[in-house]
Design a protein around this motif. Sequence first.
Motif, mmCIF file in Angstrom:
data_model
loop_
_atom_site.group_PDB
_atom_site.id
_atom_site.type_symbol
_atom_site.label_atom_id
_atom_site.label_comp_id
_atom_site.label_asym_id
_atom_site.label_seq_id
_atom_site.Cartn_x
_atom_site.Cartn_y
_atom_site.Cartn_z
ATOM 1 N N LEU A 44 -0.917 0.910 -23.058
ATOM 2 C CA LEU A 44 -0.102 0.185 -24.039
ATOM 3 C C LEU A 44 1.147 -0.419 -23.391
ATOM 4 C CD1 LEU A 44 0.477 -0.599 -27.005
ATOM 5 C CD2 LEU A 44 1.517 1.656 -27.317
ATOM 6 N N VAL A 48 1.232 -1.880 -33.366
ATOM 7 C CA VAL A 48 -0.066 -1.403 -32.877
ATOM 8 C C VAL A 48 -1.095 -1.730 -33.961
ATOM 9 C CG1 VAL A 48 -1.388 0.667 -32.295
ATOM 10 C CG2 VAL A 48 0.914 0.363 -31.386
ATOM 11 N N ASP A 108 -2.604 0.711 -36.721
ATOM 12 C CA ASP A 108 -1.761 1.354 -37.726
ATOM 13 C C ASP A 108 -1.462 0.386 -38.860
ATOM 14 O OD1 ASP A 108 -1.177 4.039 -36.858
ATOM 15 O OD2 ASP A 108 -0.172 3.139 -35.143
ATOM 16 N N TYR A 120 0.085 11.567 -30.610
ATOM 17 C CA TYR A 120 1.131 10.547 -30.778
ATOM 18 C C TYR A 120 2.236 10.680 -29.739
ATOM 19 C CZ TYR A 120 -0.800 10.072 -35.499
ATOM 20 O OH TYR A 120 -1.628 9.858 -36.565
ATOM 21 N N GLY A 121 3.077 9.618 -29.666
ATOM 22 C CA GLY A 121 4.367 9.744 -29.017
ATOM 23 C C GLY A 121 5.282 10.482 -29.983
ATOM 24 N N GLU A 171 4.983 11.447 -24.675
ATOM 25 C CA GLU A 171 3.674 10.935 -25.094
ATOM 26 C C GLU A 171 2.663 12.072 -25.215
ATOM 27 O OE1 GLU A 171 2.884 8.105 -26.250
ATOM 28 O OE2 GLU A 171 0.719 7.966 -26.064
ATOM 29 N N LYS A 172 2.108 12.212 -26.390
ATOM 30 C CA LYS A 172 1.022 13.157 -26.672
ATOM 31 C C LYS A 172 1.262 14.550 -26.068
ATOM 32 C CE LYS A 172 -2.268 9.484 -27.520
ATOM 33 N NZ LYS A 172 -1.980 8.216 -26.891
ATOM 34 N N ILE A 216 5.648 8.629 -33.463
ATOM 35 C CA ILE A 216 5.766 7.159 -33.476
ATOM 36 C C ILE A 216 4.478 6.604 -34.079
ATOM 37 C CG2 ILE A 216 6.084 5.100 -32.066
ATOM 38 C CD1 ILE A 216 7.296 6.927 -29.901
ATOM 39 N N VAL A 217 4.647 5.746 -35.090
ATOM 40 C CA VAL A 217 3.449 5.267 -35.799
ATOM 41 C C VAL A 217 3.180 3.777 -35.554
ATOM 42 C CG1 VAL A 217 3.315 7.031 -37.582
ATOM 43 C CG2 VAL A 217 4.877 5.100 -37.892
ATOM 44 N N GLY A 218 3.334 3.369 -34.311
ATOM 45 C CA GLY A 218 2.889 2.027 -33.941
ATOM 46 C C GLY A 218 3.768 0.892 -34.426
ATOM 47 N N TYR A 227 7.676 -0.800 -33.557
ATOM 48 C CA TYR A 227 8.837 -0.764 -32.661
ATOM 49 C C TYR A 227 9.617 -2.070 -32.801
ATOM 50 C CZ TYR A 227 5.371 2.205 -30.139
ATOM 51 O OH TYR A 227 4.401 3.119 -29.789
ATOM 52 N N GLN A 236 2.461 4.080 -19.934
ATOM 53 C CA GLN A 236 2.746 4.408 -21.330
ATOM 54 C C GLN A 236 4.042 3.746 -21.802
ATOM 55 O OE1 GLN A 236 0.752 5.822 -23.336
ATOM 56 N NE2 GLN A 236 -0.728 6.850 -22.007
ATOM 57 N N THR A 270 5.714 4.799 -24.281
ATOM 58 C CA THR A 270 6.616 5.916 -24.594
ATOM 59 C C THR A 270 7.453 6.311 -23.379
ATOM 60 O OG1 THR A 270 4.996 6.702 -26.189
ATOM 61 C CG2 THR A 270 6.679 8.280 -25.519
ATOM 62 N N ARG A 277 0.254 5.091 -44.774
ATOM 63 C CA ARG A 277 -0.237 4.652 -43.471
ATOM 64 C C ARG A 277 -1.716 4.993 -43.339
ATOM 65 N NH1 ARG A 277 -0.748 7.952 -38.757
ATOM 66 N NH2 ARG A 277 -1.315 6.606 -37.028
HETATM 67 C C1 G1P Z 1 -0.134 4.696 -29.060
HETATM 68 C C2 G1P Z 1 1.157 5.190 -28.418
HETATM 69 C C3 G1P Z 1 1.666 6.437 -29.134
HETATM 70 C C4 G1P Z 1 1.823 6.142 -30.624
HETATM 71 C C5 G1P Z 1 0.491 5.626 -31.192
HETATM 72 C C6 G1P Z 1 0.660 5.188 -32.645
HETATM 73 O O1 G1P Z 1 -1.136 5.667 -28.817
HETATM 74 O O2 G1P Z 1 0.930 5.450 -27.048
HETATM 75 O O3 G1P Z 1 2.917 6.818 -28.597
HETATM 76 O O4 G1P Z 1 2.222 7.321 -31.289
HETATM 77 O O5 G1P Z 1 0.026 4.482 -30.453
HETATM 78 O O6 G1P Z 1 -0.561 4.808 -33.187
HETATM 79 P P1 G1P Z 1 -2.715 5.358 -28.973
HETATM 80 O O7 G1P Z 1 -3.022 5.506 -30.426
HETATM 81 O O8 G1P Z 1 -2.922 3.965 -28.472
HETATM 82 O O9 G1P Z 1 -3.404 6.388 -28.138
#
Ligand code: G1P
Length: 290
Positions: free
Chosen positions: A110, A130, A133, A170-171, A190-191, A203-205, A207, A229, A231, A252
């Motif tokens: 990302l 993202v 989401d 998630y982050g 991150e995760k 973090i829900v995508g 920013y 990443q 994050t 969401r």
């Molecule tokens: C990405 C980000 C993560 C965030 C998430 C939200 O993860 O890396 O920090 O919380 O989107 O959907 P992914 O879902 O691409 O693994």
Amino acid sequence: MDAIKKVVIPVAGWGTRSLPASKNIPKEMLPIYNKPVIQYVVEEAQHSGIENVVFVTNRDKSVIEDHFDYNLQLENVLERAGKLDKLAVVRGVAEMVNIMAVRQKKQLGLGHAVLCAESIIANDPFAIMVGDDLMFGGTPGIKQLIDVAVAENMSVVGVMEVAPDKVNKYGIIDASEISPGVFRVKNLVEKPACDQAPSRYAIVGRYVLKPEIFKYLKEVKPGHGGEIQLTDALQGLAKNDGMLAVKMSGIRFDAGDWSEYLAANIYFGLQDEDLHYELLDKLKNFVQFK
Ligand code: G1P
């Protein structure tokens, strides 16, 4: 901070969670009720005052750009058939926003996807959404962040509280609440493993970031999953430039999760007056049979 006019939407991912549906159709083009997933995301941006959408894309995703362009052949057919309501719908999608696209030639994560948009974003603060989401209800999701970012002249990430066993998806922010629903971010991870998460705020995508993020994106090493990443780059931005998190309101859906994807279809289906009762009857039957 000036008004936010550009959003980066990374769409180059493989969509493995959505296979086999996404084998030859980008996961962003799978429908929720009568629109592809990506249209809901772009509508949220449009309703938040964003005029320019930058897709970070790959060679198999040009159909996403086409969706937001005119289809003159189809428009002619609809016009000749007198289907003017449908004509207005398909034309309207082409007129929502300006579309730009940049290729992510290697899928390195990302953070790398966002870095690919640097020359288009240049020195302006910008939004990132993202595509998986989806946010609905009340103030559009990204607008909630823009309002705080502009008022406070700070980068802002959108968060929601998740169950303890979901933090590793998630982050996660390490932050202190400074006013109801607004946090000062000290760090982000991150995760994290469930027992090592600094909080349950994920973090829900969504920013809104200052362009300084690009400097940190260039410095970070591959992190979780061997990927660059976003994050990890946000850690530098939070520590050196300051960052807020906003607890987002609304519903969401994670469109890459089948139960949430299907729930979103039902949510929108039930809002269509022509479908509502028939759909509800069918759903009741399913539940009875169970
Ligand atoms: C990405 C980000 C993560 C965030 C998430 C939200 O993860 O890396 O920090 O919380 O989107 O959907 P992914 O879902 O691409 O693994």
